[in-house]
Scaffold this active site. Structure first.
Site, short mmCIF file in Angstrom:
data_model
loop_
_atom_site.label_atom_id
_atom_site.label_comp_id
_atom_site.label_asym_id
_atom_site.label_seq_id
_atom_site.Cartn_x
_atom_site.Cartn_y
_atom_site.Cartn_z
N GLN A 54 9.53 0.15 2.98
CA GLN A 54 9.11 0.05 1.57
C GLN A 54 8.59 1.39 1.06
OE1 GLN A 54 9.50 -1.99 -0.88
NE2 GLN A 54 10.63 -3.47 0.33
N SER A 55 9.15 2.48 1.55
CA SER A 55 8.69 3.81 1.13
C SER A 55 8.96 4.07 -0.36
CB SER A 55 9.42 4.86 1.98
OG SER A 55 9.32 6.12 1.37
N ASN A 56 7.91 4.43 -1.08
CA ASN A 56 8.08 4.84 -2.48
C ASN A 56 8.77 6.19 -2.55
OD1 ASN A 56 6.43 2.68 -3.68
ND2 ASN A 56 4.79 3.65 -2.49
#
Ligand SMILES: Cc1ncc(COP(=O)(O)O)c(C=O)c1O
Length: 341
Positions: free
Chosen positions: A75-77
């Site tokens: 879920q890396s921005n």
């Protein structure tokens, strides 16, 4: 003050708004509170990495590269913003993401949040299991090179001297906004994880003479591997100053990183984050994310409630984005017993 310009490719809606959080401040009876809305940088649902990516994509294009590679958590921005930046810059994008593809392993789920957006932006995803910090980037770069591509490696979190230049420029933007409003801030509070934001702010503060204390809230205990995080940020700040021909050099005493809000670890949402997210949503109509800004705001609320920051202070919270992660973290963000109905 002049400094060495680096190639830049425009990606964001800049300047981002600087707003006053009067209702939150009234509720807390403490310092005046401002917010720098980098959740509104525009590209691909916004966030702080867009500032770094303007310089990273600028460099990639100036070197004639055709592909961006980076890595991070599922879920890396940062990965989502890199995928959007690649699309906007006419580049391909490969992401090394920790975890397993949705639909395998014990739980099966449709992609959501940042992972959904990575796919819509056309990124090629390489699943890397336990490795969530881009450890496989060199391997992917090598295989792309042997296939005749010209990859450009965006490091974990976009945190090298090129990326940090984005936050040097951000300080220019902020000082102009503060001057226009006739305001000043005694503290700037923000989430600090791979260190590029803090390093850039540190250099910018010195370059543009911003009289304030930078307070980084540590998010991830192991963010910089074996090197203590403060040393990593310090090295990066000094290397960025050198790269930009800025004469300042920094020492450990000039760097504030608060590691007292790490809770149960990276990405584990607790009462601190849940309460901060609700309070800001319900007093200001502004969303925070579960992993970074929720934790950093939780730290700020604690500092105010314990009287460490009080009426004589004026605080700016730098909103660094991350809102797409609210959706995959829905269950963690809701208080227990709220999920039904
Ligand atoms: C929403 C958000 N805030 C803050 C950070 C931390 O910024 P930096 O990695 O530059 O320390 C990140 C990094 O991933 C992020 O996604």
């Amino acid at each position: 003050m002049p400094y060495k310009p680096l190639p830049r490719y425009s990606l964001g809606f800049l300047p981002t708004p600087l707003v006053k959080l009067s209702r939150l401040a009234e509720r807390l009876s403490g310092p005046r509170i401002f917010m720098k809305r980098d959740d509104q940088t525009g590209l691909g649902l916004g966030g702080n990495k867009v500032r770094k990516l303007e310089f990273l994509v600028g460099e990639a294009l100036s070197l004639g590269c055709d592909t961006l590679i980076t890595g991070g958590a599922a879920q890396s921005n940062h990965c989502r913003q890199t995928a959007a930046a690649a699309a906007a810059g006419g580049l391909a994008c490969h992401l090394a993401l920790g975890g397993e593809p949705p639909g395998t392993g014990e739980r099966s789920f449709a992609p959501t949040g940042n992972l959904l957006l990575d796919q819509l932006f056309g990124a090629v995803i390489h699943w890397t299991g336990e490795l969530r910090k881009g450890e496989k980037i060199p391997e992917i770069a090598e295989s792309l090179r042997s296939a005749g591509r010209k990859p450009y490696v965006v490091p974990y979190g976009g945190s090298n001297t090129t990326g940090a230049a984005g936050f040097v420029e951000a300080v220019r933007e902020l000082t102009e906004q503060l001057a226009e409003l006739g305001e000043s801030v005694t503290h700037i509070v923000f989430a600090s994880s791979s260190g590029g934001t803090q390093a850039g702010l540190t250099v910018g503060k010195s370059l543009f003479g911003l009289d304030t204390e930078l307070v980084g809230i540590g998010i991830d205990k192991g963010a910089s591997g074996d090197v203590p995080f403060a040393d990593h940020v310090l090295q990066l700040a000094n290397a960025t100053a050198e790269r930009l021909d800025v004469p300042s050099r920094f020492s450990a005493s000039e760097l504030t990183i608060r590691n007292d809000y790490l809770g149960e670890g990276y990405g584990v949402v607790g009462d601190l984050e849940r309460r901060a997210i609700r309070m800001v949503a319900q007093t200001e109509g502004i969303l925070l994310d579960p992993v970074y800004t929720g934790r950093a705001m939780g730290g700020l609320l604690d500092m105010i409630e314990r009287g460490e920051l009080s009426r004589e202070h004026s605080v700016l919270f730098w909103h660094t984005g991350g809102i797409p992660a609210l959706f995959p973290y829905a269950q963690d963000v809701l208080e227990s017993g709220e999920s039904g109905g």
